[in-house]
Design an enzyme around this catalytic site. Sequence first.
Site, PDB file in Angstrom:
ATOM      1  N   ASP A  62      54.873  92.198  47.287  1.00  0.00           N
ATOM      2  CA  ASP A  62      54.953  90.681  47.834  1.00  0.00           C
ATOM      3  C   ASP A  62      54.242  89.866  46.850  1.00  0.00           C
ATOM      4  O   ASP A  62      53.252  90.294  46.185  1.00  0.00           O
ATOM      5  CB  ASP A  62      54.378  90.487  49.228  1.00  0.00           C
ATOM      6  CG  ASP A  62      55.260  91.044  50.197  1.00  0.00           C
ATOM      7  OD1 ASP A  62      56.394  91.127  50.101  1.00  0.00           O
ATOM      8  OD2 ASP A  62      54.415  91.787  51.003  1.00  0.00           O
TER       9      ASP A  62
ATOM     10  N   ASP B  38      62.521  88.562  51.153  1.00  0.00           N
ATOM     11  CA  ASP B  38      62.155  88.189  52.543  1.00  0.00           C
ATOM     12  C   ASP B  38      62.679  86.784  52.711  1.00  0.00           C
ATOM     13  O   ASP B  38      63.378  86.209  53.807  1.00  0.00           O
ATOM     14  CB  ASP B  38      60.408  88.004  52.596  1.00  0.00           C
ATOM     15  CG  ASP B  38      59.925  89.547  52.807  1.00  0.00           C
ATOM     16  OD1 ASP B  38      60.466  90.312  53.347  1.00  0.00           O
ATOM     17  OD2 ASP B  38      58.825  89.402  52.199  1.00  0.00           O
TER      18      ASP B  38
END
Length: 210
Positions: A149, A183
Amino acid sequence: MSIKKSLLVVALVLLVDQVTKIYIKTHFEYEHSVDIFSWFKIYFIENSGAAWGTKLSDFLPISESAGKLILTIFRLFAIAGIGYWLWDIIKKQSPRTLILAVSLIFAGALGNIIDSVFYGVVFDDSFGKVATLFSDDPYGKLFHGRVVDMLYFPMIDTTWPDWVPYFGGKSFRFFEPVFNIADTAISTGVGILIVFNKKAFPKVEKKKED
């Protein structure tokens, strides 16, 4: 929307997702950040669990390694289900809005599962150093990779006033989660289904009206 256009959407999302993850992994140490704006940072972390770092071992009497394996296998079944749904709605010539949304969701889910399945055996650790791709000393094993991330939007970073009950004096940050391109694709796909629900499911809406 044709299957070629759907596959193009999936391929583009996967390409951007994996290129950004590999770049971050091979250029950033863990928790290293770069300020783009005051409200947007590139902040490298890794997620070994589900959303917001939740792990099955936090709730079940199993090891963290077993919990990670179960979660990865569950994701594989979920992706298979989404993939079948995508193929079915394309075959039935469903509305373009629905196919686009499901294509984004499928691409995002596939992007993150690539990390979970393979990253543990192709990268070494990022703690205190920059990771190496195709390392001779990988940090994990197959099905035990960590999702990369890097997108962080702390648009509000302040402290609650002392007069606010319970929260007074505590820090408040919005938006807290750190996420990635995959995401974003999933969230966009879900958002399209919610906002353009009538366009995505016109027959369902018609039946309800009847």
